[in-house]
Write a protein that holds these residues in place. Sequence first.
Motif: not given
Length: 260
Positions: A141, A91, A120, A168
């Motif tokens: 990410n 992402n 994301a 995350t």
Amino acid sequence: MNLGLLGKTAIVTGGSRGIGFATAKQLVIEGANVVICGRQEDTLMEAANKIEKETGQRVLAIVADVTRKSDCEKLIMSAVTKFKRIDVLVNNAGISSTNAFMDISAEQWEQDLNLKLFGAINCSQAAVPHMKERGVGAIVNVTAISGKAGWKHSMPTSVSRAAGLALTNTMSKDLGEYGIRVNAVCIGLIRSAQVERKWKKEAPNLTWEEYSNEMGRDIPLGRIGEAEEAAKAILFLLSDAASYITGTSLNIDGGSSPVL
């Protein structure tokens, strides 16, 4: 070191330039099937053609706006249709948007959060079911060091990046039982189209190395980082070499962040 990416299917959002492009190229070199997406078709196809020219391998380029859930679902299904699996998601889509707190409009807040945070979320929610089906997957990410330690006039980016770090960590807790690892990278000053425009505007008489050293004088490693350096760190987190790493973040900033 064998990174174990041969034959895997990888999706890189914002893959037409900068860190996204460098990551996609490195994944191709490692033998992965790569899908890149972006909002501008001309730029996206130019990137795909450049990767093919430099590596001899094709990538699948899909025009998609990650702020739209339907576009993310289309992106993931295009990859599954072509390659029958999803193993890796990066992402990366995002832009640098900074200003003083009182000068940021509600529209700017919404645009930044939609692109960096919800982009994301949208792509991950579309990809995770396919990873769960196979019992394995890796997501990275791409955030920024300002998400850990913001500085003056660094909003809304510092806020959306901090949210990306929280995303995350919590995703890693929810998805670990399915064999899906989720990590983040925190980017510092890295060579990009934006940085190069600033170089050519402000110091056209300097070589890139001279400009990099000048701009990096307050960075412990003394220079601006290269996109390929960030890409290689991202590949490590995606790879089998990082098979017991999840829910963490890695600074790629030449040592400039005051926090780990």
